[in-house]
Design an enzyme around this catalytic site. Sequence first.
Site, PDB file in Angstrom:
ATOM      1  N   ARG A  82       0.860  -1.187   0.000  1.00  0.00           N
ATOM      2  CA  ARG A  82       0.000   0.000   0.000  1.00  0.00           C
ATOM      3  C   ARG A  82       0.898   1.239   0.000  1.00  0.00           C
ATOM      4  O   ARG A  82       1.880   1.298   0.735  1.00  0.00           O
ATOM      5  CB  ARG A  82      -0.918  -0.001   1.222  1.00  0.00           C
ATOM      6  CG  ARG A  82      -1.964   1.099   1.206  1.00  0.00           C
ATOM      7  CD  ARG A  82      -2.883   0.980   2.421  1.00  0.00           C
ATOM      8  NE  ARG A  82      -3.660  -0.251   2.400  1.00  0.00           N
ATOM      9  CZ  ARG A  82      -4.056  -0.903   3.493  1.00  0.00           C
ATOM     10  NH1 ARG A  82      -3.733  -0.456   4.685  1.00  0.00           N
ATOM     11  NH2 ARG A  82      -4.776  -1.998   3.380  1.00  0.00           N
ATOM     12  N   ARG A 151      -2.538   6.499   9.741  1.00  0.00           N
ATOM     13  CA  ARG A 151      -2.491   6.089   8.335  1.00  0.00           C
ATOM     14  C   ARG A 151      -2.555   7.296   7.399  1.00  0.00           C
ATOM     15  O   ARG A 151      -2.578   8.455   7.824  1.00  0.00           O
ATOM     16  CB  ARG A 151      -3.677   5.147   8.050  1.00  0.00           C
ATOM     17  CG  ARG A 151      -3.724   3.896   8.934  1.00  0.00           C
ATOM     18  CD  ARG A 151      -2.724   2.853   8.502  1.00  0.00           C
ATOM     19  NE  ARG A 151      -2.815   1.623   9.285  1.00  0.00           N
ATOM     20  CZ  ARG A 151      -3.617   0.596   8.997  1.00  0.00           C
ATOM     21  NH1 ARG A 151      -4.448   0.662   7.975  1.00  0.00           N
ATOM     22  NH2 ARG A 151      -3.598  -0.495   9.736  1.00  0.00           N
ATOM     23  N   LYS A 215      -4.431   0.731  14.575  1.00  0.00           N
ATOM     24  CA  LYS A 215      -4.348   1.756  13.528  1.00  0.00           C
ATOM     25  C   LYS A 215      -5.152   2.991  13.919  1.00  0.00           C
ATOM     26  O   LYS A 215      -6.094   2.922  14.719  1.00  0.00           O
ATOM     27  CB  LYS A 215      -4.880   1.186  12.214  1.00  0.00           C
ATOM     28  CG  LYS A 215      -6.316   0.675  12.281  1.00  0.00           C
ATOM     29  CD  LYS A 215      -6.664  -0.077  11.012  1.00  0.00           C
ATOM     30  CE  LYS A 215      -8.040  -0.738  11.145  1.00  0.00           C
ATOM     31  NZ  LYS A 215      -8.375  -1.557   9.966  1.00  0.00           N
ATOM     32  N   LYS A 217      -6.928   6.565  12.090  1.00  0.00           N
ATOM     33  CA  LYS A 217      -7.301   7.142  10.803  1.00  0.00           C
ATOM     34  C   LYS A 217      -7.774   8.587  10.963  1.00  0.00           C
ATOM     35  O   LYS A 217      -8.535   8.901  11.877  1.00  0.00           O
ATOM     36  CB  LYS A 217      -8.391   6.302  10.146  1.00  0.00           C
ATOM     37  CG  LYS A 217      -7.940   4.865   9.848  1.00  0.00           C
ATOM     38  CD  LYS A 217      -9.022   4.042   9.190  1.00  0.00           C
ATOM     39  CE  LYS A 217      -8.516   2.646   8.848  1.00  0.00           C
ATOM     40  NZ  LYS A 217      -9.565   1.826   8.183  1.00  0.00           N
ATOM     41  N   CYS A 436     -14.683  -3.705  -0.794  1.00  0.00           N
ATOM     42  CA  CYS A 436     -13.296  -4.023  -0.456  1.00  0.00           C
ATOM     43  C   CYS A 436     -12.782  -5.104  -1.397  1.00  0.00           C
ATOM     44  O   CYS A 436     -13.536  -5.673  -2.190  1.00  0.00           O
ATOM     45  CB  CYS A 436     -13.196  -4.482   0.992  1.00  0.00           C
ATOM     46  SG  CYS A 436     -13.988  -6.076   1.300  1.00  0.00           S
ATOM     47  N   CYS A 442      -7.498 -11.365   0.511  1.00  0.00           N
ATOM     48  CA  CYS A 442      -7.597 -10.893   1.891  1.00  0.00           C
ATOM     49  C   CYS A 442      -7.816 -12.063   2.842  1.00  0.00           C
ATOM     50  O   CYS A 442      -8.790 -12.829   2.692  1.00  0.00           O
ATOM     51  CB  CYS A 442      -8.721  -9.878   2.049  1.00  0.00           C
ATOM     52  SG  CYS A 442      -8.906  -9.308   3.756  1.00  0.00           S
ATOM     53  N   CYS A 481     -15.971  -9.138   5.033  1.00  0.00           N
ATOM     54  CA  CYS A 481     -15.928  -9.428   6.459  1.00  0.00           C
ATOM     55  C   CYS A 481     -16.375  -8.177   7.204  1.00  0.00           C
ATOM     56  O   CYS A 481     -16.560  -7.121   6.588  1.00  0.00           O
ATOM     57  CB  CYS A 481     -14.517  -9.853   6.890  1.00  0.00           C
ATOM     58  SG  CYS A 481     -13.382  -8.463   7.163  1.00  0.00           S
ATOM     59  N   CYS A 485     -13.575  -2.162   5.790  1.00  0.00           N
ATOM     60  CA  CYS A 485     -12.708  -1.390   4.901  1.00  0.00           C
ATOM     61  C   CYS A 485     -13.480  -0.520   3.906  1.00  0.00           C
ATOM     62  O   CYS A 485     -12.996   0.538   3.512  1.00  0.00           O
ATOM     63  CB  CYS A 485     -11.756  -2.320   4.156  1.00  0.00           C
ATOM     64  SG  CYS A 485     -10.539  -3.095   5.246  1.00  0.00           S
TER      65      CYS A 485
END
Length: 571
Positions: A82, A151, A215, A217, A436, A442, A481, A485
């Site tokens: 990424r 991020r 994470k 954001k 996603c 994934c 899932c 995302c």
Amino acid sequence: MSKKVKVQPIGGKPSDVEELKLESNYLRGSLTESLSNRITGGLPELDNRLLKFHGSYMQDDRDHRNERQKQKLEPYYQFMLRVVTPGGLSTPAQWLLMDELADKYGTGSLKLTTRQAFQLHGVLKWNLKDTIQEINQALLTTLAACGDVSRNVMCNPNPYQSDIHSEVFGWSQKLTSHLAPKTPAYHEIWLDGEKVESGEEEVEPIYGKVYLPRKFKIGIAVPPMNDVDVYSQDLGYIAIVENDKLVGFNVSVGGGMGMTHGDTATYPQLAKVIGFVTPDQILDVAEKTVMIQRDYGNRSVRKNARFKYTIDRHGLDWFVDELHDRLGWELQPAREFSFDNTGDRYGWVKGVGGKWNLTLYVQGGRVVDTAGIKLRTALREIAKIHTGDFRLTANQNLVIANVTSQKKTKIAALLKEHGVEEGGNYSALRRSALSCVALPTCGLAMAEAERYLPTLIDKLEPILEEAGLRDEEINIRMTGCPNGCARPALGEIAFIGKAQGRYNIYMGAGFSGDRLSKLYRENIAEDEIIETLKPIINHFAVERDKGEHFGDFVVRTGYVKAVTDGTNFHD
């Protein structure tokens, strides 16, 4: 605010990831040794977790899993990279480099993510270093694109829309740079930088030795557009414009989309607005907010480690008091603003300086050539002549920005030559869809998303057409899932994978991103999805109020209850 309450960081034994970070010597670990091991195409699990800080995930292609098991081979390990692109910026030269790498080391396509970043799939372990080096030579980086750090900072993708948008974009770059990890490990491992002995000096003044619990954001929105879904961010900034001048930002905290099926202690949450700051104060607010999460986030249970749980556990008043203490000054009262949509506006628009900007629809964010639509080839040829920028949007689309009138004609001709439409010819439902990656790469995916959502839309479009709703924007989102995302909890219609071919349906999110969706049907397959949605769509077509959006309608008519807060998402 209430009287300040002293709280202690959450107790409990740190998770194995916390131990890994502590022992990693500022993200070095044993990555160099593991990467040089030619016996396997994979990495040990703990090194794989550490690799995320460097911008990559190890994956295995599940389309090949059974066959490789039969042949007694290890899984088909490959890596997703990424790339950090604050506000979605890419120069034509950088675009051409990413396009080249897609063939040289990847699977022949680029993925534009819902966080305005590039993803490159299919990179083999022995090609990781060369790929990262070439990315950095183009003045891009993968550092902190993943991992327990702040991020890629999102913002409205087009700085040429107005001078205000340009100023806001600049702040997204400054925030990304300010919160980037300072460890030299990335340069040592990937860029052959000189090895630096850490010693006892303060290597990471913001993050410390163990970085964040999870994470983090950040997104910046410019009303009336909420295209970055600012309430889904751990930390959000909402631009306040008065007399055509950016006077500052409202601050929102505590958003997040992920949850775990069957665990009501996990839930999506919307950020709450806590006050107003001037532009010169936003770096300080971001830094202190990150440090509060560093000190008080859950380091024992990772699924409860996001910032939203820290705030919900201790209370919003506590957070604001703690923030004011660390800042040494107080936020001003929040100022008035309003949002009216979360989507992109397709086609050519004239911006500042007489330049043009074209927003292109990119299905699922996947830049690839297909029969009749040579999107990847067209964009490659455009990049060779384009003198402006490319801008990745939070809705997985692409803005060809800052185009001169002369180049506008040439770019339009190249798109037509390669069969690429601007987006207006697609149904509003398709244009409003997010998904996603999910299967096959994934590791968290329970069901398809990117590869299946277009097929499902094919079957929903005739229903909408017959109901006279072809041009009705309905935010529709699908993930493989519940990790969130593609921000499914903000879809007016959303599908979250439960198993192969089976999904939970959620409905009722706010069209402008200000209300979460609610579970309506659980674990159903395609036929049941169509049978469930058809009568609701027809009901909406006949009995909606003037200007009423689908999410508001299904709440008003009782299909689902309004979710007033993430803590009652499962009620």
